[in-house]
Design an enzyme around this catalytic site. Structure first.
Site, PDB file in Angstrom:
ATOM      1  N   TYR A  47      49.033  48.173  29.500  1.00  0.00           N
ATOM      2  CA  TYR A  47      48.250  48.767  28.399  1.00  0.00           C
ATOM      3  C   TYR A  47      49.139  49.370  27.308  1.00  0.00           C
ATOM      4  O   TYR A  47      48.662  49.669  26.218  1.00  0.00           O
ATOM      5  CB  TYR A  47      47.292  49.852  28.903  1.00  0.00           C
ATOM      6  CG  TYR A  47      46.265  49.403  29.921  1.00  0.00           C
ATOM      7  CD1 TYR A  47      46.047  48.047  30.182  1.00  0.00           C
ATOM      8  CD2 TYR A  47      45.513  50.320  30.637  1.00  0.00           C
ATOM      9  CE1 TYR A  47      45.128  47.637  31.124  1.00  0.00           C
ATOM     10  CE2 TYR A  47      44.582  49.909  31.584  1.00  0.00           C
ATOM     11  CZ  TYR A  47      44.404  48.570  31.834  1.00  0.00           C
ATOM     12  OH  TYR A  47      43.489  48.177  32.772  1.00  0.00           O
ATOM     13  N   HIS A 104      48.388  45.182  39.666  1.00  0.00           N
ATOM     14  CA  HIS A 104      47.370  44.932  38.632  1.00  0.00           C
ATOM     15  C   HIS A 104      46.625  43.616  38.870  1.00  0.00           C
ATOM     16  O   HIS A 104      45.405  43.556  38.808  1.00  0.00           O
ATOM     17  CB  HIS A 104      48.041  44.924  37.249  1.00  0.00           C
ATOM     18  CG  HIS A 104      47.092  45.184  36.124  1.00  0.00           C
ATOM     19  ND1 HIS A 104      47.488  45.734  34.932  1.00  0.00           N
ATOM     20  CD2 HIS A 104      45.763  44.967  35.995  1.00  0.00           C
ATOM     21  CE1 HIS A 104      46.451  45.850  34.129  1.00  0.00           C
ATOM     22  NE2 HIS A 104      45.390  45.382  34.747  1.00  0.00           N
TER      23      HIS A 104
HETATM   24  N1  LIG Z   1      42.367  46.075  36.680  1.00  0.00           N
HETATM   25  C1  LIG Z   1      42.065  45.291  35.666  1.00  0.00           C
HETATM   26  O1  LIG Z   1      42.453  44.111  35.614  1.00  0.00           O
HETATM   27  C2  LIG Z   1      41.212  45.821  34.561  1.00  0.00           C
HETATM   28  C3  LIG Z   1      40.586  44.936  33.673  1.00  0.00           C
HETATM   29  C4  LIG Z   1      39.793  45.475  32.666  1.00  0.00           C
HETATM   30  C5  LIG Z   1      39.629  46.841  32.561  1.00  0.00           C
HETATM   31  N2  LIG Z   1      40.266  47.683  33.419  1.00  0.00           N
HETATM   32  C6  LIG Z   1      40.145  49.165  33.321  1.00  0.00           C
HETATM   33  O2  LIG Z   1      38.767  49.501  33.306  1.00  0.00           O
HETATM   34  C7  LIG Z   1      38.462  50.230  32.133  1.00  0.00           C
HETATM   35  C8  LIG Z   1      37.051  49.960  31.699  1.00  0.00           C
HETATM   36  O3  LIG Z   1      36.805  48.586  31.487  1.00  0.00           O
HETATM   37  P1  LIG Z   1      36.660  47.922  30.034  1.00  0.00           P
HETATM   38  O4  LIG Z   1      37.424  48.694  29.067  1.00  0.00           O
HETATM   39  O5  LIG Z   1      36.981  46.486  30.224  1.00  0.00           O
HETATM   40  O6  LIG Z   1      35.095  47.957  29.767  1.00  0.00           O
HETATM   41  P2  LIG Z   1      33.923  49.054  29.733  1.00  0.00           P
HETATM   42  O7  LIG Z   1      34.408  50.390  30.070  1.00  0.00           O
HETATM   43  O8  LIG Z   1      32.787  48.480  30.476  1.00  0.00           O
HETATM   44  O9  LIG Z   1      33.477  48.998  28.200  1.00  0.00           O
HETATM   45  C9  LIG Z   1      34.184  49.581  27.156  1.00  0.00           C
HETATM   46  C10 LIG Z   1      33.429  49.264  25.869  1.00  0.00           C
HETATM   47  O10 LIG Z   1      32.102  49.771  25.989  1.00  0.00           O
HETATM   48  C11 LIG Z   1      31.824  50.686  24.943  1.00  0.00           C
HETATM   49  N3  LIG Z   1      31.148  51.840  25.549  1.00  0.00           N
HETATM   50  C12 LIG Z   1      31.680  52.766  26.377  1.00  0.00           C
HETATM   51  N4  LIG Z   1      30.754  53.678  26.723  1.00  0.00           N
HETATM   52  C13 LIG Z   1      29.614  53.337  26.087  1.00  0.00           C
HETATM   53  C14 LIG Z   1      28.318  53.899  26.029  1.00  0.00           C
HETATM   54  N5  LIG Z   1      28.022  55.017  26.705  1.00  0.00           N
HETATM   55  N6  LIG Z   1      27.371  53.282  25.276  1.00  0.00           N
HETATM   56  C15 LIG Z   1      27.683  52.152  24.606  1.00  0.00           C
HETATM   57  N7  LIG Z   1      28.880  51.574  24.608  1.00  0.00           N
HETATM   58  C16 LIG Z   1      29.851  52.162  25.345  1.00  0.00           C
HETATM   59  C17 LIG Z   1      33.163  51.060  24.343  1.00  0.00           C
HETATM   60  O11 LIG Z   1      33.034  51.195  22.952  1.00  0.00           O
HETATM   61  P3  LIG Z   1      33.456  52.582  22.189  1.00  0.00           P
HETATM   62  O12 LIG Z   1      34.933  52.692  22.340  1.00  0.00           O
HETATM   63  O13 LIG Z   1      33.013  52.333  20.797  1.00  0.00           O
HETATM   64  O14 LIG Z   1      32.705  53.674  22.878  1.00  0.00           O
HETATM   65  C18 LIG Z   1      34.034  49.858  24.660  1.00  0.00           C
HETATM   66  O15 LIG Z   1      33.954  48.899  23.631  1.00  0.00           O
HETATM   67  C19 LIG Z   1      39.542  49.767  31.155  1.00  0.00           C
HETATM   68  O16 LIG Z   1      39.669  50.626  30.047  1.00  0.00           O
HETATM   69  C20 LIG Z   1      40.742  49.739  32.048  1.00  0.00           C
HETATM   70  O17 LIG Z   1      41.232  51.060  32.256  1.00  0.00           O
HETATM   71  C21 LIG Z   1      41.045  47.188  34.431  1.00  0.00           C
END
Ligand SMILES: NC(=O)c1ccc[n+]([C@@H]2O[C@H](COP(=O)([O-])OP(=O)(O)OC[C@H]3O[C@@H](n4cnc5c(N)ncnc54)[C@H](OP(=O)(O)O)[C@@H]3O)[C@@H](O)[C@H]2O)c1
Length: 270
Positions: A47, A104
């Site tokens: 990241y 990861h």
């Molecule tokens: N291990 C892995 O391979 C892997 C892969 C992917 C992700 N991850 C981890 O998991 C975390 C979360 O997953 P993600 O970032 O893929 O997706 P997520 O948390 O499901 O979605 C994030 C998105 O949703 C929006 N959002 C967040 N809260 C909201 C709400 N209450 N209402 C409406 N929209 C909302 C955010 O926009 P705004 O910023 O505009 O609020 C952002 O665009 C990552 O940040 C990372 O730390 C790990």
């Protein structure tokens, strides 16, 4: 603070995802999240924000209460490089230790026993308190748990549009916590008619319903947001409960093409 317990390790049920958060915004969001009550922050070498995550955690003044996760790049899983990469992570984070260190992504070119052996050594030396994996399938979980019983979690994509029952059952079998990434389906929970309707009935948003659906099954969630006002929204999911009928209705939203995160290096999913 709600936690999911795995092998004596208490992992706070709601963590902050930080993928895409950068620079001062990242520092500010991490610090704010901890002020609001978050005690679990998810980062990764890939990241490019470990420095800012560490700064935000330190600025909160509550470092000892926070579980900081980072994840090893899949290209750095060979033991010697793994150790170097974790030392670099610790320097960037500028914390006493990593709390939870994950692989990861699996890398079939490096023997899993070598990688896990190096991680266990780092745990024994105190560079990390706990170890776990991410993006592991049932078969990979079987292989990993045959090598060591010390893995505390598997972090995988999980939200109402993707059924992860098989991986969940395997995690339970091995006493590991399941951590859901993309728990609000990258924002797509909002606007879904069923989640919106159920949310209205409880005075909650569709995103909150998506998160509640997961935590009610004993799953840890790490929603990411770049907006301070949503930090609170995503944390505020413990003052309502979904009925069995609502849980079943949400469960039926899972679809074949529900997976969001799929790379050329992904394992063969269950
Ligand atoms: N291990 C892995 O391979 C892997 C892969 C992917 C992700 N991850 C981890 O998991 C975390 C979360 O997953 P993600 O970032 O893929 O997706 P997520 O948390 O499901 O979605 C994030 C998105 O949703 C929006 N959002 C967040 N809260 C909201 C709400 N209450 N209402 C409406 N929209 C909302 C955010 O926009 P705004 O910023 O505009 O609020 C952002 O665009 C990552 O940040 C990372 O730390 C790990």
């Amino acid at each position: 603070m709600q936690v999911v317990e795995a092998k004596g390790f208490r992992l706070p049920t709601v963590g902050l995802g930080t993928w895409t958060l950068r620079g001062r915004d990242c520092v500010r969001l991490v610090e704010q999240a901890i002020r609001i009550g978050y005690r679990h922050i998810d980062s990764a070498q890939m990241y490019g924000n470990e420095r800012e995550v560490g700064e935000g955690v330190r600025a909160s003044g509550l470092r000892s209460e926070v579980v900081v996760t980072t994840k090893i790049e899949p290209s750095r899983l060979a033991p010697r490089d793994l150790v170097r990469s974790v030392e670099e992570s610790l320097q960037r984070l500028a914390l006493d230790a990593i709390d939870l260190l994950l692989i990861h992504w699996p890398n079939p070119r490096v023997p899993l026993a070598d990688t896990l052996g190096a991680m266990l050594k780092l745990k024994r030396e105190g560079l990390t308190r706990q170890i776990g994996v991410s993006n592991f399938t049932v078969a990979l979980l079987e292989a990993a748990n045959a090598i060591t019983p010390e893995l505390v979690c598997n972090q995988v994509e999980c939200h109402p549009f993707l059924n992860q029952d098989k991986v969940m059952a395997a995690c339970r079998r091995y006493g590991m916590a399941m951590v859901a990434y993309s728990p609000v389906a990258r924002g797509n929970a909002s606007g879904d008619a069923v989640l919106e309707r159920i949310g209205r009935a409880h005075g909650k948003s569709a995103a909150q319903v998506s998160l509640r659906y997961l935590v009610q099954q004993g799953i840890v969630v790490i929603p990411r947001t770049s907006r301070v006002e949503r930090l609170k929204e995503n944390f505020d999911i413990f003052d309502f409960a979904l009925s069995e009928a609502e849980m079943n209705e949400i469960r039926a939203l899972a679809r074949r093409n529900g997976r969001i995160v799929d790379w050329t290096w992904s394992p063969e999913w269950d």
